[in-house]
Design a protein around this motif. Structure first.
Motif, PDB file in Angstrom:
ATOM      1  N   SER A  33       0.858  -1.194   0.000  1.00 37.80           N
ATOM      2  CA  SER A  33       0.000   0.000   0.000  1.00 37.80           C
ATOM      3  C   SER A  33       0.885   1.233   0.000  1.00 37.80           C
ATOM      4  O   SER A  33       2.097   1.134   0.205  1.00 37.80           O
ATOM      5  CB  SER A  33      -0.818   0.064   1.287  1.00 37.80           C
ATOM      6  OG  SER A  33      -1.809  -0.898   1.311  1.00 37.80           O
ATOM      7  N   GLU A  77       1.366   4.208  -4.029  1.00 39.07           N
ATOM      8  CA  GLU A  77       1.846   2.816  -4.031  1.00 39.07           C
ATOM      9  C   GLU A  77       3.131   2.676  -4.845  1.00 39.07           C
ATOM     10  O   GLU A  77       3.952   1.800  -4.583  1.00 39.07           O
ATOM     11  CB  GLU A  77       0.763   1.884  -4.589  1.00 39.07           C
ATOM     12  CG  GLU A  77      -0.262   1.388  -3.568  1.00 39.07           C
ATOM     13  CD  GLU A  77      -1.225   2.416  -3.007  1.00 39.07           C
ATOM     14  OE1 GLU A  77      -1.309   3.521  -3.589  1.00 39.07           O
ATOM     15  OE2 GLU A  77      -1.896   2.137  -2.000  1.00 39.07           O
ATOM     16  N   GLY A  91       0.000  -2.106  -4.906  1.00 41.63           N
ATOM     17  CA  GLY A  91      -1.400  -2.475  -4.715  1.00 41.63           C
ATOM     18  C   GLY A  91      -2.321  -1.374  -5.218  1.00 41.63           C
ATOM     19  O   GLY A  91      -1.872  -0.300  -5.643  1.00 41.63           O
ATOM     20  N   SER A 129      -5.703  -2.424  -1.850  1.00 36.45           N
ATOM     21  CA  SER A 129      -4.500  -3.275  -1.942  1.00 36.45           C
ATOM     22  C   SER A 129      -4.788  -4.697  -1.467  1.00 36.45           C
ATOM     23  O   SER A 129      -4.133  -5.648  -1.910  1.00 36.45           O
ATOM     24  CB  SER A 129      -3.359  -2.690  -1.116  1.00 36.45           C
ATOM     25  OG  SER A 129      -3.014  -1.438  -1.624  1.00 36.45           O
TER      26      SER A 129
END
Ligand code: ADP
Ligand code: ASP
Ligand code: MG
Length: 422
Positions: free
Chosen positions: A41, A77, A139, A158
């Motif tokens: 994430s 991300e 993600g 994610s």
């Protein structure tokens, strides 16, 4: 040798020290001979900041172009994926980062709420086999192929990336590493006596997630259920050195109902403060009125949840009360104001200081009177119930938001979920 997906959420990658700790968790699995795909994430707080910037950029318009919104919020991300790959390489582990468009992870065109259609698992498997390479995947993001645009999967997405990758590479296990060491009977931040569950059935997890427990994104649980992915929720804050490889680490396995031997009637309590209540007062009690209210709301893409119909104070007409997501409250009132002629109501009332508390358990299928116990316990604490909905394995109560904690803790004790005090 096993094939694993390891997903790390925002707090688990919040700074370089934590990313290094994540890398050590990955190294432990690589050293044990496993093939590993990691899904990360954005660092905690980053996605919120990016969303805030999008909102601040608008002066004239009400809504931003969803394609550009996704182009902005997908960036969080990217940073973490690159940083984790650098950290792993620094530990002499062969690692490569992957953005959604690079792998690719193909999605639908529904920007900000896209659904994953396909993940190129074959390329990941080839690289595991040929190069012993760890894949570090960003993600929350994907690619809409026809328009060549970056998409995102909705907040918390994610988790869904991780489960989709696990299905695509036929992983033996999908680990969701987060800031709690498993799925609890209720949010441990609100219910100090919540207990960690060793196992929870997919269906129950699906209800918990969709009724407010944000530990797993709803779509990730659906995907896990469809593809039969073994999902294990555990803490990223453990020190990898302290983990005994011969014992199961603390955590929660999300699995089929048949795998759970000791089934409780109630498994968990979820709550959500993201609700708003709307009452349409004094409408005619005749066919077609509900359609005049709910069709325009559906056309505006507003999800209506709990619906209650009562006789009005005047005894002649009816009142319709329902809930919508708090984020859609003002839009819903606008839609209803426009539909006033067709519906023919006297007035609209609304409230945003409401909360939905839900009780979930597969055992409810075979036990009667579970909800009745809740009404009684809440009445004793003077908590007023504004609306009720029930289904096979859950019931939800709409209450004043100020009573959320009291109601959740009361129900948690009522159904015997409290941890024994030591
Ligand atoms: P991540 O950033 O790792 O994705 P999230 O913040 O999305 O983590 O989800 C973890 C949080 O979910 C926990 O910190 C906890 O407060 C919350 N939560 C809500 N309900 C539950 C539950 N029943 N069990 C565990 N955590 C829960
Ligand atoms: N960073 C995204 C979010 O905050 C996705 C995720 O963390 O799962 O919603
Ligand atoms: Mg999350």
């Amino acid at each position: 040798m096993a094939r694993l997906v390891m997903k790390f959420g925002g707090t688990s990658v919040a700074d370089i020290d934590r990313i290094r700790n994540v890398a050590r968790h990955v190294k432990r699995e690589v050293d044990a001979g496993h093939q590993v795909a990691v899904v990360v994430s954005a660092m905690s707080g980053i996605t919120d900041q990016l969303v805030g910037w999008c909102q601040a950029a608008l002066k004239k318009r009400q809504l931003f172009d969803a394609r550009e919104y996704d182009a902005v919020i997908a960036t969080g991300e990217q940073v973490t994926a690159g940083l984790l790959a650098i950290t792993l390489q620094d530990m002499d582990i062969n690692a490569r980062s992957w953005l959604g468009w690079q792998l690719p992870i193909l999605t639908s065109n529904a920007h900000a709420a896209a659904r994953i259609l396909e993940v190129n698992g074959a390329e990941l498997i080839r690289r595991f086999n040929d190069h012993k390479e760890v894949a570090v995947i960003a993600g929350f993001q994907g690619l809409h192929q026809e328009t060549a645009r970056i998409t995102t999967l909705g907040r918390g997405g994610s988790d869904t990336s991780a489960v989709a990758v696990a299905a695509a590479i036929r992983a033996d296990r999908c680990y969701i590493y987060t800031d709690v060491d498993g799925v609890y009977t209720s949010d441990p931040r609100v219910v100090p006596r919540a207990r960690r569950l060793d196992k929870i059935a997919f269906e129950e997890m699906l209800e918990l997630a969709s009724l407010g427990a944000k530990v797993m994104q709803v779509r990730s649980v659906e995907l896990g259920m469809v593809h039969n992915v073994r999902i294990f929720v555990r803490s990223s804050f453990d020190r990898p050195e302290d983990i005994d490889p011969h014992r199961n680490p603390p955590g929660t396995l999300i699995c089929d109902e048949e795998e759970i031997v000791e089934q409780q009637v109630v498994t968990g309590i979820a709550f959500s403060r993201d609700e708003a209540q709307i009452s349409v007062r004094e409408v005619a009690d005749k066919p077609g009125v509900a359609a005049a209210i709910f069709v325009p709301l559906a056309e505006a893409n507003i999800n209506v949840d709990m619906i209650v119909q009562n006789v009005s104070a005047d005894g002649q007409t009816t009142d319709l009360t329902f809930t919508v997501p708090a984020a859609d409250y003002h839009r819903a009132l606008d839609v209803l104001a426009k539909a006033k002629g067709a519906v023919g109501y006297a007035r609209l009332d609304g409230a945003t200081d409401v909360a939905k508390v839900s009780v979930i358990g597969i055992g409810m299928r075979s036990h009667a009177g579970v909800a009745a116990q809740a009404f009684h316990a809440l009445a004793e604490r003077a908590v007023n119930i504004r609306a009720i909905t029930t289904s096979e394995i859950k019931f939800s109560l709409l209450i004043d938001a100020a009573y959320t904690e009291l109601a959740v803790r009361t129900l948690h004790s009522l159904y015997g979920l409290d941890q024994a005090t030591s």
